[in-house]
Design a protein around this motif. Sequence first.
Motif, mmCIF file in Angstrom:
data_model
loop_
_atom_site.group_PDB
_atom_site.id
_atom_site.type_symbol
_atom_site.label_atom_id
_atom_site.label_comp_id
_atom_site.label_asym_id
_atom_site.label_seq_id
_atom_site.Cartn_x
_atom_site.Cartn_y
_atom_site.Cartn_z
ATOM 1 N N VAL A 36 0.858 -1.190 0.000
ATOM 2 C CA VAL A 36 0.000 0.000 0.000
ATOM 3 C C VAL A 36 0.894 1.240 0.000
ATOM 4 O O VAL A 36 1.895 1.283 0.721
ATOM 5 N N ALA A 37 0.511 2.231 -0.792
ATOM 6 C CA ALA A 37 1.201 3.522 -0.782
ATOM 7 C C ALA A 37 0.220 4.589 -0.317
ATOM 8 O O ALA A 37 -0.950 4.576 -0.699
ATOM 9 N N GLY A 38 0.693 5.501 0.520
ATOM 10 C CA GLY A 38 -0.154 6.570 1.023
ATOM 11 C C GLY A 38 -0.339 7.678 -0.001
ATOM 12 O O GLY A 38 0.460 7.844 -0.920
ATOM 13 N N VAL A 39 -1.420 8.418 0.155
ATOM 14 C CA VAL A 39 -1.676 9.594 -0.671
ATOM 15 C C VAL A 39 -1.594 10.803 0.250
ATOM 16 O O VAL A 39 -2.388 10.943 1.179
ATOM 17 N N LEU A 57 10.133 15.411 -15.272
ATOM 18 C CA LEU A 57 9.096 14.513 -15.789
ATOM 19 C C LEU A 57 9.684 13.498 -16.752
ATOM 20 O O LEU A 57 10.625 13.808 -17.466
ATOM 21 N N PRO A 58 9.089 12.302 -16.809
ATOM 22 C CA PRO A 58 8.111 11.747 -15.872
ATOM 23 C C PRO A 58 8.835 11.177 -14.650
ATOM 24 O O PRO A 58 10.021 10.865 -14.709
ATOM 25 N N PHE A 59 8.096 11.029 -13.556
ATOM 26 C CA PHE A 59 8.695 10.437 -12.361
ATOM 27 C C PHE A 59 7.631 9.689 -11.569
ATOM 28 O O PHE A 59 6.437 9.900 -11.736
ATOM 29 N N ILE A 60 8.112 8.802 -10.700
ATOM 30 C CA ILE A 60 7.233 8.014 -9.843
ATOM 31 C C ILE A 60 7.121 8.721 -8.500
ATOM 32 O O ILE A 60 8.112 8.831 -7.779
ATOM 33 N N PRO A 61 5.934 9.213 -8.145
ATOM 34 C CA PRO A 61 5.769 9.844 -6.835
ATOM 35 C C PRO A 61 5.601 8.786 -5.747
ATOM 36 O O PRO A 61 5.703 7.592 -6.014
ATOM 37 N N GLY A 62 5.320 9.218 -4.549
ATOM 38 C CA GLY A 62 5.036 8.281 -3.457
ATOM 39 C C GLY A 62 5.984 8.453 -2.294
ATOM 40 O O GLY A 62 7.107 7.950 -2.331
ATOM 41 N N THR A 63 5.537 9.187 -1.255
ATOM 42 C CA THR A 63 6.409 9.482 -0.125
ATOM 43 C C THR A 63 6.338 8.461 0.996
ATOM 44 O O THR A 63 7.266 8.361 1.790
ATOM 45 N N GLU A 64 5.232 7.710 1.098
ATOM 46 C CA GLU A 64 5.110 6.762 2.209
ATOM 47 C C GLU A 64 4.476 5.466 1.728
ATOM 48 O O GLU A 64 3.585 5.469 0.880
ATOM 49 N N PRO A 88 10.067 6.615 1.831
ATOM 50 C CA PRO A 88 11.095 6.730 0.796
ATOM 51 C C PRO A 88 11.261 8.148 0.267
ATOM 52 O O PRO A 88 12.287 8.479 -0.313
ATOM 53 N N GLY A 89 10.236 8.990 0.432
ATOM 54 C CA GLY A 89 10.309 10.356 -0.059
ATOM 55 C C GLY A 89 9.885 10.510 -1.508
ATOM 56 O O GLY A 89 9.297 11.497 -1.897
ATOM 57 N N ILE A 90 10.195 9.496 -2.317
ATOM 58 C CA ILE A 90 9.843 9.484 -3.742
ATOM 59 C C ILE A 90 9.887 8.028 -4.204
ATOM 60 O O ILE A 90 10.604 7.208 -3.628
ATOM 61 N N GLY A 91 9.086 7.692 -5.207
ATOM 62 C CA GLY A 91 9.158 6.357 -5.810
ATOM 63 C C GLY A 91 8.263 5.312 -5.195
ATOM 64 O O GLY A 91 8.303 4.154 -5.595
ATOM 65 N N GLY A 92 7.422 5.695 -4.245
ATOM 66 C CA GLY A 92 6.595 4.720 -3.546
ATOM 67 C C GLY A 92 5.411 4.187 -4.331
ATOM 68 O O GLY A 92 4.845 3.152 -3.983
ATOM 69 N N TYR A 93 5.017 4.869 -5.411
ATOM 70 C CA TYR A 93 3.888 4.401 -6.216
ATOM 71 C C TYR A 93 4.382 3.385 -7.242
ATOM 72 O O TYR A 93 4.280 3.572 -8.449
#
Length: 200
Positions: A36-39, A57-64, A88-93
């Motif tokens: 699961v990744a947080g929003v 761009l483009p990049f994979i977001p996702g901080t938690e 992770p700060g980035i890349g969690g999605y």
Amino acid sequence: MHAIYIICLKGPAFVEAVEVDEPTAGAESVVIDVHVAGVTFPEVAQSHGEYHLQRVLPFIPGTEVAGTVRSAPSDSGLRAWQRVAAFPGIGGYAATVAVPPTAAVFPLPDNVSFRAGAALPMNYLTMHFALVRRAHLKPGESVLMHGTAGGVGTAAVQLAAALDARVIAVVSEPGKLTAARAVGADEVVWLAASRTLCGS
């Protein structure tokens, strides 16, 4: 692996599901299979190009995220298949994320779901830092919380209540009164004049 890209800066409706290579993990990285990744606020702001850290761009977001450890350094205290939450700060999605050693990775108790675990790093650790390390909140003290209907506000009320403080929540709309009480506020104040005071 499956991932979500921010491909343009037109908002969350314009993210795109993609297939990408798994991240290259350094020797000190903790590799996590994401369940699961947080929003959070950063993802929404990043999708509009309004976050203070700008990405190419483009990049994979996702901080938690929350998931299971695939691999970890031997001195990390973590082991394969262990349930964890991480920042992770980035890349969690993505299906898998490599978390740098400076990021927060902590074991997730069996009685905490992945869904709940993915909501912990950003909001709850932020408020734990604010209430415990900065404010030195003690049992029996009173706390006045503004904006208690959002993620950080909810975490603030819950943590302050768990620390045995008296929580007074301030909300901007009458529909948020019940929500503030439901997360643990002792008293709730609807500041109806706030819109006039703010000039809107």
